[in-house]
Design an enzyme around this catalytic site. Structure first.
Site, mmCIF file in Angstrom:
data_model
loop_
_atom_site.group_PDB
_atom_site.id
_atom_site.type_symbol
_atom_site.label_atom_id
_atom_site.label_comp_id
_atom_site.label_asym_id
_atom_site.label_seq_id
_atom_site.Cartn_x
_atom_site.Cartn_y
_atom_site.Cartn_z
ATOM 1 N N ASP A 96 23.685 94.461 23.428
ATOM 2 C CA ASP A 96 23.641 93.239 24.124
ATOM 3 C C ASP A 96 22.555 93.461 25.333
ATOM 4 O OD1 ASP A 96 24.636 95.333 25.462
ATOM 5 O OD2 ASP A 96 26.140 94.353 26.346
ATOM 6 N N GLU A 122 22.730 111.418 49.522
ATOM 7 C CA GLU A 122 21.315 110.755 49.989
ATOM 8 C C GLU A 122 21.506 110.389 51.247
ATOM 9 O OE1 GLU A 122 19.058 106.662 48.522
ATOM 10 O OE2 GLU A 122 20.983 106.744 49.081
ATOM 11 N N ASP A 156 25.919 108.148 47.792
ATOM 12 C CA ASP A 156 24.782 107.084 48.109
ATOM 13 C C ASP A 156 24.903 106.740 49.731
ATOM 14 O OD1 ASP A 156 23.289 105.083 46.950
ATOM 15 O OD2 ASP A 156 24.525 103.596 48.165
ATOM 16 N N ASP A 188 24.769 101.404 27.878
ATOM 17 C CA ASP A 188 26.263 101.556 28.084
ATOM 18 C C ASP A 188 26.736 103.023 27.806
ATOM 19 O OD1 ASP A 188 26.158 101.976 25.266
ATOM 20 O OD2 ASP A 188 26.226 99.540 25.414
ATOM 21 N N HIS A 210 16.104 106.533 40.421
ATOM 22 C CA HIS A 210 16.021 104.936 40.097
ATOM 23 C C HIS A 210 15.231 104.041 41.368
ATOM 24 C CE1 HIS A 210 19.460 105.596 42.618
ATOM 25 N NE2 HIS A 210 19.616 104.322 43.043
ATOM 26 N N ASP A 211 15.056 104.751 42.584
ATOM 27 C CA ASP A 211 14.739 104.081 43.651
ATOM 28 C C ASP A 211 13.144 104.179 43.947
ATOM 29 O OD1 ASP A 211 17.023 102.985 44.185
ATOM 30 O OD2 ASP A 211 17.409 104.615 45.537
ATOM 31 N N ASN A 235 25.386 98.638 21.602
ATOM 32 C CA ASN A 235 26.184 97.363 20.875
ATOM 33 C C ASN A 235 25.062 96.427 20.841
ATOM 34 O OD1 ASN A 235 26.249 96.984 23.679
ATOM 35 N ND2 ASN A 235 28.227 96.199 23.714
ATOM 36 N N ASP A 252 28.183 108.935 40.945
ATOM 37 C CA ASP A 252 27.512 108.464 42.286
ATOM 38 C C ASP A 252 28.771 107.811 42.962
ATOM 39 O OD1 ASP A 252 25.634 107.086 43.891
ATOM 40 O OD2 ASP A 252 24.323 106.855 42.057
ATOM 41 N N ASP A 254 21.612 101.463 25.055
ATOM 42 C CA ASP A 254 22.247 100.378 24.527
ATOM 43 C C ASP A 254 23.073 100.748 23.085
ATOM 44 O OD1 ASP A 254 23.761 97.835 24.260
ATOM 45 O OD2 ASP A 254 21.892 96.789 23.864
HETATM 46 C C1 GLC Z 1 20.700 103.856 47.639
HETATM 47 C C2 GLC Z 1 20.790 103.667 46.276
HETATM 48 C C3 GLC Z 1 20.016 102.282 46.019
HETATM 49 C C4 GLC Z 1 20.858 101.348 46.459
HETATM 50 C C5 GLC Z 1 21.281 101.434 48.031
HETATM 51 C C6 GLC Z 1 22.413 100.561 48.411
HETATM 52 O O1 GLC Z 1 19.917 103.831 48.269
HETATM 53 O O2 GLC Z 1 20.005 104.781 45.741
HETATM 54 O O3 GLC Z 1 19.734 102.181 44.533
HETATM 55 O O4 GLC Z 1 20.389 100.110 46.139
HETATM 56 O O5 GLC Z 1 21.700 102.682 48.361
HETATM 57 O O6 GLC Z 1 23.734 100.990 47.599
HETATM 58 CA CA CA Z 2 25.466 97.658 25.567
#
Ligand code: GLC
Ligand code: CA
Length: 558
Positions: A28, A258, A202, A32, A334-335, A26, A101, A24
């Site tokens: 908040d 994905e 995605d 970013d 991230h999942d 700034n 993405d 981050d």
């Molecule tokens: C993919 C992404 C996930 C998202 C889902 C819906 O699995 O990696 O984070 O919630 O698609 O877009």
């Molecule tokens: Ca920020």
């Protein structure tokens, strides 16, 4: 295979950034683009080639940017298009590529296409989405959204339902409509012309739905299964081939799909060596090994997966794709929960060793490796003690459905599941140093910082030659310097062992032997006894003859 066709994206190591949690700039409390730009030198030091950036487009953030309301604008909290251009320029000047993405299975319900689509049955955007009549008082099918509840949302304006495989703020686009496909291709071209270096697509396996819209078998006594009717559907390959002809083939970019629900056979089509669709895909089989089959919990189960469950999956994908398609390698994103907590051992004694073992196992295999932010530090799972600390819509919805509404599981048990497998484990702020909020932000972070940041952080690792960070750095460098790691063929070893995962790579006249002790016990292993060669890497300075020490990993070239 010595004559495997060479490509930069086969030789690259990718690093995934989840911008909201990275840095981050700034105060908040939200990561970013300027924060990313400021930390590019860190990534240069690590040695990665490509950044995969989770979505940075305009979004109301129902699913943290995976719900896009404008594909050609930047999320307000993340900055401006100028910030984006600056980041791309700086990355390129450091020799780092940026992959975007691409979330086009669905948009946000706040996207102008959907706002128009829902306004009347005869407007030109109606067919951009999937609208159906209900069955009496019931939705068109019994499908359960992947984020709990029905996958259909009733809309009063036109007395019909729209399909949403994820939250009701993520309506699915209708890819059978040529206009939708053209709009997507135009948008992709726009980003390619800007100079980006590829797309991570995605849930791209879900863009073609089963036209019969059948009922699904009940999953948890409440709703029916969805995935079989939306994944790898009848036209998915046709659409990707069209996308390839119209956009992808015109640029020197990399693509990774994905692909929820993908099998080896399907993957060979998506990522075929002829290059008619995508460069590679992410499959889920190895990260699904801890999901229990208990009817209620499904993905929320957390059986500690043993090696005998994992090995056949890893081996099948390594040998199955050989010579036919290219693969991707990942533990974390991230999942997923943090790999050191999930498959390794995050106790103080073994965290570093097991993180390095898992890294060796993955990075010596064939395919393009992906590192998720913080994985290179051995960041761990979080402990969730209240649903108020959860930020992920998937968790919040599941809690509501199973704990609050249907009382199928206790709050304590659900939170235990979250602490083991929830996506928020991966989304706690990046641990930069031991100052307030781990150096992520001077303000209040949008999600709690993992309290172990004082012990686990980048500042304490970059200068420590024995750190997890420097181990990853070495693995990346080895891949850049040894073609056998990129192009060598794979053959499994010790397939009956319950403790050791081992394999060989072959290239020209060389062999690379890799063995990893998956456990905290010393284990007999004679693999290296009669090999004299060059040790490329190990997480132990000293070895014992005939033995692998707890979590010991070795890779020897001979
Ligand atoms: C993919 C992404 C996930 C998202 C889902 C819906 O699995 O990696 O984070 O919630 O698609 O877009
Ligand atoms: Ca920020």
């Amino acid at each position: 295979m010595e004559n495997e066709k060479k490509a930069w994206w086969k030789e690259a190591v990718v690093y995934q950034i989840y911008p909201r949690s990275f840095a981050d700039s700034n105060g908040d409390g939200i990561g970013d683009l300027a924060g990313i730009t400021a930390h590019l030198p860190y990534l240069k030091e690590l040695g990665i080639d490509v950044i995969w950036l989770s979505p940075i487009y305009k979004s109301p953030n129902d699913d943290n940017g995976y719900d896009i309301s404008d594909y050609r604008d930047i999320m307000t909290e993340f900055g401006t298009m100028e910030d984006f251009d600056r980041m791309l320029y700086k990355a390129h000047s450091l020799g780092i590529r940026i992959v975007m993405d691409l979330v086009v299975n669905h948009t946000s319900d706040e996207h102008e296409w959907f706002i128009k689509s829902r306004s009347s049955k005869d407007n030109p955007y109606r067919d951009y989405y999937i609208w159906k009549d209900g069955k009496g008082d019931l939705p068109p099918t019994n499908w359960q959204s992947l984020f709990s509840g029905s996958s259909w949302q009733y809309d009063e304006t036109t007395d019909q339902y729209y399909l949403h495989c994820f939250t009701k703020k993520q309506p699915d686009l209708n890819w059978d409509n040529e206009k939708v496909r053209n709009s997507v291709y135009d948008m992709m071209t726009w980003w390619c012309e800007k100079g980006i270096d590829g797309f991570r697509m995605d849930v791209i396996s879900m863009i073609s739905k089963d036209p019969a819209y059948p009922e699904g078998p009940l999953v948890d006594g409440l709703y029916g299964e969805l995935l079989p009717y939306v994944a790898n559907g009848p036209h998915v390959h046709e659409y990707l081939q069209e996308m390839n002809r119209r956009v992808l083939s015109k640029y020197d970019i990399m693509t990774v799909g994905e692909t929820a629900g993908v099998t080896l056979e399907e993957a060979m089509k998506y990522a075929n060596n002829e290059g008619t669709e995508l460069n590679m895909v992410f499959h889920f089989e190895h990260v699904d090994t801890d999901a229990t089959t208990t009817p209620i919990l499904g993905k929320w189960g957390y059986d500690h997966p043993d090696l005998t469950k994992l090995r056949p999956i890893l081996n099948k994908w390594q040998t199955g794709l050989e010579g036919k398609a290219w693969g991707s390698l990942y533990w974390d994103n991230h999942d997923q929960p943090r790999v050191v907590s999930r498959f390794g051992n995050d106790s103080p004694k073994y965290r570093g060793l097991s993180a390095k073992m898992l890294a060796t196992l993955l990075h010596m295999m064939k395919g393009t490796p992906y590192i998720y932010q913080g994985e290179e530090l051995g960041m761990t799972n979080m402990t969730f003690t209240s649903v108020d600390d959860c930020r992920d819509v998937e968790e919040i919805n599941a809690y509501r459905q199973y704990v609050t509404d249907h009382k199928m599981i206790s709050s304590e048990e659900m939170l235990k599941c979250f602490s083991a497998v929830a996506r928020d484990n991966a989304r706690t702020p990046m641990q930069w140093d031991d100052s307030k909020n781990a150096g992520f932000s001077t303000g209040d972070p949008w999600i709690k910082v993992n309290p172990n940041y004082r012990q686990i952080n980048a500042a304490s690792q970059t200068d420590d030659p024995a750190s997890v960070f420097n181990y990853y750095k070495k693995l990346i460098k080895l891949r850049h310097e040894n073609e056998i790691i990129v192009y060598g063929t794979f053959s499994p070893l010790l397939e009956d062992s319950e403790q050791i995962y081992a394999y060989e790579r072959h290239y020209n006249d060389q062999t690379l032997t890799v063995a990893c002790n998956w456990t905290d016990k010393e284990t007999k292993c004679s693999l290296f006894d009669c090999i004299s060669g060059r040790e490329l890497i190990s997480n132990y300075d000293e070895h014992k003859a005939g033995i692998l020490q707890p979590y010991e990993a070795r890779a020897v070239l001979h």
